[in-house]
Enzyme design. Structure first.
Site, short mmCIF file in Angstrom:
data_model
loop_
_atom_site.label_atom_id
_atom_site.label_comp_id
_atom_site.label_asym_id
_atom_site.label_seq_id
_atom_site.Cartn_x
_atom_site.Cartn_y
_atom_site.Cartn_z
N LYS A 32 -32.42 29.99 -45.04
CA LYS A 32 -33.19 29.22 -45.14
C LYS A 32 -34.00 28.47 -45.27
O LYS A 32 -34.98 29.12 -45.92
CB LYS A 32 -33.74 29.94 -43.22
N SER A 109 -35.01 28.00 -35.47
CA SER A 109 -34.84 27.20 -36.21
C SER A 109 -33.89 27.46 -37.20
O SER A 109 -34.49 26.69 -37.99
CB SER A 109 -36.40 27.35 -36.13
N SER A 133 -35.11 32.56 -33.20
CA SER A 133 -34.51 31.03 -33.75
C SER A 133 -33.25 32.30 -34.50
O SER A 133 -32.85 30.48 -35.23
CB SER A 133 -35.55 30.90 -34.54
#
Length: 386
Positions: A32, A109, A133
Site C-alpha cells: 500500500k 482504503s 481498511s
C-alpha cells in the site's frame, strides 16, 4: 506488469532486492502506498503529497522484514486518499476494479492491495487497517484479511491516519500464506484452541437473517463449543461507533492539518469535509470518546480471557456498486463501522475470511484477545476445512 485493474500506482520500476531464500520466497508482495519503499515516492493517494514526497532512500522496517523473508516486491498499490475511506475511490488516481465483481466497489482504503491479490497480481497484499481498511476490502474481494493486535507490528516509515487505531495488516487468497506471513513477521506459534466461541445476538440481528443462519451453521459445523450472548459490552453499537469516529476524526485532522491548511483544494471534497469535522470537535467530546473506548477495552479484556473468541459478520450490509450515489457510500460506511470499530477500540486482532460453500458475498470474522492472532488462525483453519 499489465494492470487493467488499476491496482498499482503508475510509478517507474525501481530495483527492490529480496533474500534468495526464506519462508516467503516465491511469493509476490503488493505494498500500500503509505509505506516507504526505497526507490519509490509515497503519495498516500494524494497528488500534492506525491509532489512533495521525493524518492524515499530507505524502506519501512515491516516491508524490509518481508523482503528479508524472501518475498518479491511487485509494486506500490493504490489507496483511498490519505487512507481516509472504506470505499476504494480516489479522485487523483482512480478506483481499482473489483476482480470478483467489477460492478461493485473494491473497498478501501487498502483497495489496491486487495485488488492486486484478488486479480492474481500478488500473493500477499500489505495494507493498513484503521476503521476496517484490511477487513472490508478483503470481504468485498473474497480474501482472507488479518488485522493484527494493535502495536504488534512495526509501523515505522508508515504515514499515519489515526495512530490510536492504525495497524499494518495483510490480505491473501487462502489461509496458508497468511499463516506463513504471521511467522515471518514474528507472531509466535500457538496450539491454543478456544474454550468457546461467542455469538453476540445483538450484532447478528443487524444483518440479513439468512446470512446470519449460514454463518452460525458454519461455526457449528466445526464442532467447537458455541455460546450465545445478548451483547459483548454495556455500550450500544451506535455509541461505540460514535466514540470511534470522534477519536478517528480528531486524529485524522491532527495527521493531515498541515496538508489541509497549505493545500485545501488538493483534497477531495468528502475527505476534506471529514477532516474539517475533526478540527471542529470539542475537547470534551474527544475526552468522553476516549473514556468510552477505555471502558469498552476493559470489558472486552474480561470477556475474552480464558481463550474466548467472538464470531462476527465482517460486513454489515452488501457493498454498493461503484457508480452508486454518495449517500449510498455514506450509508455503507456508517453501517460497517458499527461492526468494524470493535477491533479498533479494543486493540484486539480480527481475522476475516469467506465462508466455504456459502452463497453470495459472505465474510465471517473471528475476534480475539490481544496477542491471540494465532489462535484465530487455528480456528479459521478448522472452519475452512469443513
Amino acid at each position: 506488469m499489465q494492470d487493467r485493474w488499476n491496482a498499482f500506482m503508475p510509478y517507474p520500476d525501481a530495483d527492490v532486492g529480496h533474500a534468495a531464500i526464506g519462508p516467503l520466497f516465491g511469493l509476490r508482495l503488493a505494498v500500500k502506498d503509505l509505506f516507504d519503499v526505497a526507490g519509490y515516492p509515497t503519495a498516500a493517494g494524494n497528488a500534492t503529497v506525491l509532489a512533495a514526497s521525493g524518492i524515499k532512500p530507505s524502506t519501512a522496517p515491516l516491508v524490509q522484514t518481508l523482503l528479508d523473508a524472501g518475498v518479491c516486491f511487485v509494486g506500490k498499490s493504490n489507496t483511498d486518499e490519505l487512507a481516509y475511506s472504506l470505499i476504494g475511490g480516489n479522485i487523483h488516481f482512480g478506483m481499482p476494479i473489483n476482480p470478483r465483481d467489477p460492478n461493485l466497489i473494491p473497498g478501501g482504503s487498502s483497495s489496491g492491495s486487495a485488488v492486486a491479490v484478488a486479480a492474481g497480481l500478488a500473493d500477499i497484499g500489505l495494507g493498513t487497517d484503521t476503521s476496517g481498511s484490511i477487513r472490508l476490502p478483503a470481504a468485498v474481494n473474497g480474501l482472507i484479511g488479518w488485522r493484527p493486535t494493535h502495536g504488534s507490528l512495526d509501523n515505522g516509515a508508515l504515514r499515519p491516519l489515526a495512530p490510536t487505531f492504525d495497524v499494518p495488516g495483510f490480505m491473501t487468497r487462502s489461509l496458508e500464506p497468511m499463516a506463513t506471513v504471521m511467522s515471518a513477521v514474528g507472531v509466535p506459534a500457538a496450539n491454543d484452541q478456544p474454550s468457546s466461541i461467542l455469538i453476540p445476538e445483538d450484532i447478528f440481528q443487524t444483518i440479513d437473517d439468512a446470512v446470519a443462519d449460514e454463518m452460525i451453521a458454519s461455526l457449528r459445523s466445526a464442532d467447537m463449543p458455541i455460546r450465545r450472548t445478548h451483547t459483548i459490552a454495556s455500550f450500544s453499537l451506535a455509541d461505540l461507533a460514535l466514540a470511534f469516529i470522534t477519536i478517528l476524526q480528531r486524529e485524522a485532522w491532527e495527521s493531515n492539518q498541515i496538508l489541509f491548511e497549505r493545500s485545501p483544494e488538493a483534497i477531495a471534497p468528502d475527505i476534506a469535509e471529514r477532516l474539517l469535522s475533526g478540527s471542529r470537535l470539542d475537547d470534551e467530546e474527544v475526552r468522553e470518546a476516549r473514556r468510552i473506548a477505555a471502558l469498552f477495552s476493559r470489558q472486552i479484556d474480561r470477556l475474552l480471557c480464558e481463550n474466548v473468541i467472538v464470531a462476527l459478520p465482517t460486513l454489515a450490509m452488501n457493498p454498493p456498486t461503484r457508480d452508486a450515489e454518495p449517500e449510498s457510500f455514506a450509508a455503507f460506511r456508517a453501517a460497517c463501522i458499527k461492526l468494524l470499530c470493535l477491533s479498533g477500540l479494543s486493540g484486539c486482532p480480527q481475522l476475516a475470511f469467506p465462508i466455504v460453500n456459502c452463497t453470495g458475498n459472505v465474510s465471517l470474522s473471528l475476534f480475539g484477545a490481544r496477542s491471540a492472532d494465532r489462535m484465530l488462525m487455528n480456528v479459521a483453519r478448522r472452519l475452512r476445512a469443513e
